[in-house]
Design a protein around this motif. Structure first.
Motif, PDB file in Angstrom:
ATOM      1  N   PRO A   1      23.103 -26.591 -36.912  1.00 39.62           N
ATOM      2  CA  PRO A   1      21.721 -26.098 -36.969  1.00 39.62           C
ATOM      3  C   PRO A   1      20.756 -27.158 -36.446  1.00 39.62           C
ATOM      4  O   PRO A   1      21.051 -28.359 -36.500  1.00 39.62           O
ATOM      5  CB  PRO A   1      21.499 -25.825 -38.456  1.00 39.62           C
ATOM      6  CG  PRO A   1      22.495 -26.678 -39.163  1.00 39.62           C
ATOM      7  CD  PRO A   1      23.669 -26.844 -38.236  1.00 39.62           C
TER       8      PRO A   1
ATOM      9  N   CYS B   1      14.867 -26.036 -34.797  1.00 41.84           N
ATOM     10  CA  CYS B   1      14.406 -24.717 -34.339  1.00 41.84           C
ATOM     11  C   CYS B   1      15.057 -23.661 -35.226  1.00 41.84           C
ATOM     12  O   CYS B   1      16.291 -23.514 -35.190  1.00 41.84           O
ATOM     13  CB  CYS B   1      14.821 -24.468 -32.889  1.00 41.84           C
ATOM     14  SG  CYS B   1      14.006 -25.535 -31.716  1.00 41.84           S
ATOM     15  N   ASP B   2      14.256 -22.979 -36.001  1.00 43.41           N
ATOM     16  CA  ASP B   2      14.793 -21.988 -36.943  1.00 43.41           C
ATOM     17  C   ASP B   2      15.809 -21.065 -36.284  1.00 43.41           C
ATOM     18  O   ASP B   2      15.542 -20.483 -35.233  1.00 43.41           O
ATOM     19  CB  ASP B   2      13.669 -21.138 -37.538  1.00 43.41           C
ATOM     20  CG  ASP B   2      12.791 -21.924 -38.491  1.00 43.41           C
ATOM     21  OD1 ASP B   2      13.244 -22.970 -38.996  1.00 43.41           O
ATOM     22  OD2 ASP B   2      11.655 -21.482 -38.732  1.00 43.41           O
ATOM     23  N   ASP B   3      16.961 -20.973 -36.906  1.00 45.31           N
ATOM     24  CA  ASP B   3      18.034 -20.061 -36.502  1.00 45.31           C
ATOM     25  C   ASP B   3      18.662 -20.377 -35.145  1.00 45.31           C
ATOM     26  O   ASP B   3      19.350 -19.532 -34.580  1.00 45.31           O
ATOM     27  CB  ASP B   3      17.552 -18.597 -36.525  1.00 45.31           C
ATOM     28  CG  ASP B   3      17.067 -18.175 -37.899  1.00 45.31           C
ATOM     29  OD1 ASP B   3      17.691 -18.573 -38.901  1.00 45.31           O
ATOM     30  OD2 ASP B   3      16.056 -17.455 -37.969  1.00 45.31           O
ATOM     31  N   TRP B   4      18.436 -21.570 -34.607  1.00 43.99           N
ATOM     32  CA  TRP B   4      19.051 -21.957 -33.342  1.00 43.99           C
ATOM     33  C   TRP B   4      20.030 -23.084 -33.577  1.00 43.99           C
ATOM     34  O   TRP B   4      19.718 -24.071 -34.247  1.00 43.99           O
ATOM     35  CB  TRP B   4      18.005 -22.431 -32.345  1.00 43.99           C
ATOM     36  CG  TRP B   4      17.274 -21.335 -31.636  1.00 43.99           C
ATOM     37  CD1 TRP B   4      17.153 -20.034 -32.013  1.00 43.99           C
ATOM     38  CD2 TRP B   4      16.552 -21.461 -30.429  1.00 43.99           C
ATOM     39  NE1 TRP B   4      16.393 -19.364 -31.111  1.00 43.99           N
ATOM     40  CE2 TRP B   4      16.002 -20.202 -30.128  1.00 43.99           C
ATOM     41  CE3 TRP B   4      16.299 -22.519 -29.567  1.00 43.99           C
ATOM     42  CZ2 TRP B   4      15.233 -19.969 -28.998  1.00 43.99           C
ATOM     43  CZ3 TRP B   4      15.528 -22.292 -28.443  1.00 43.99           C
ATOM     44  CH2 TRP B   4      15.008 -21.027 -28.159  1.00 43.99           C
ATOM     45  N   THR B   5      21.200 -22.950 -32.960  1.00 46.13           N
ATOM     46  CA  THR B   5      22.182 -24.028 -32.970  1.00 46.13           C
ATOM     47  C   THR B   5      21.953 -24.922 -31.753  1.00 46.13           C
ATOM     48  O   THR B   5      21.160 -24.582 -30.860  1.00 46.13           O
ATOM     49  CB  THR B   5      23.616 -23.465 -32.908  1.00 46.13           C
ATOM     50  OG1 THR B   5      23.789 -22.811 -31.641  1.00 46.13           O
ATOM     51  CG2 THR B   5      23.903 -22.495 -34.058  1.00 46.13           C
TER      52      THR B   5
ATOM     53  N   ASP C   1      22.685 -22.894 -28.767  1.00 47.81           N
ATOM     54  CA  ASP C   1      21.595 -21.965 -28.450  1.00 47.81           C
ATOM     55  C   ASP C   1      20.503 -22.646 -27.633  1.00 47.81           C
ATOM     56  O   ASP C   1      19.930 -22.045 -26.723  1.00 47.81           O
ATOM     57  CB  ASP C   1      20.967 -21.399 -29.733  1.00 47.81           C
ATOM     58  CG  ASP C   1      21.902 -20.509 -30.531  1.00 47.81           C
ATOM     59  OD1 ASP C   1      22.826 -19.906 -29.953  1.00 47.81           O
ATOM     60  OD2 ASP C   1      21.696 -20.428 -31.768  1.00 47.81           O
TER      61      ASP C   1
END
Length: 190
Positions: free
Chosen positions: A33, A36-40, A43
């Motif tokens: 993680p 950046c929220d919800d980004w790996t 990503d």
């Protein structure tokens, strides 16, 4: 190529190389993680490649076949080489167009918008994977100046979150991250 245009093209290449060096330090943590929220991490690399390709395609510039992102670091290097080749084509870097923030050139957009994105996302990846990251006072000033030019659009949906408070004596890197809505104290969950 004018001096300003060649400097812009070189600024993009320098930022792309720095981003690549950070990717070299990721190891096997592509699914980590990030701030950046919800980004790996993966990503973010895919985002960088896709948004740059989309911009160049809108300018009717062909960067070739999209790289396979199975190996994100290798995909980034292939992509960055393709972008450098496009910017090196006769007349491309200095080509003007009407951008979101006014009249500009292809090279300036690659350096000042997409290159800016690489610096910020480079910090996200470095922090997510336990790598050191910092910018100099000079680089922070350049990045702040670019952000200044975007005005309120800086805090538009999908760009940056609202600024975060930091102490007055925070480093240039921490002040930059805070301005861009990133908590400089962020660390991956243990």
């Amino acid at each position: 190529m004018t001096t300003t245009t060649s400097t812009s093209a070189q600024n993009f290449t320098t930022r792309a190389d720095t981003f690549a060096a950070i990717l070299d330090g990721v190891g096997d943590r592509w699914d980590a993680p990030t701030p950046c929220d919800d980004w790996t991490v993966r990503d973010i690399v895919v985002h960088a490649i896709e948004t740059e390709r989309e911009f160049l395609e809108r300018q009717e510039l062909d960067t070739g076949t999209a790289p396979d992102t199975t190996d994100p670091a290798a995909a980034w290097r292939r992509h960055a080489a393709a972008v450098a080749e496009v910017l090196g084509r006769d007349g491309v870097a200095e080509r003007e167009y009407d951008g979101y923030f006014g009249r500009t050139t292809i090279a300036a957009t690659m350096a000042d918008f997409y290159g800016w994105d690489l610096v910020v996302h480079g910090s996200d990846i470095a922090r997510a994977t336990g790598q050191p990251w910092e910018v100099s006072e000079e680089e922070a000033d350049v990045l702040h100046a670019a952000a200044d030019g975007w005005g309120d659009a800086l805090y538009s949906e999908g760009v940056c979150a609202e600024a975060v408070d930091v102490p007055d004596d925070a480093s240039a890197s921490d002040r930059l991250l805070a301005r861009l809505g990133r908590d400089p104290r962020w660390a991956p969950a243990a």
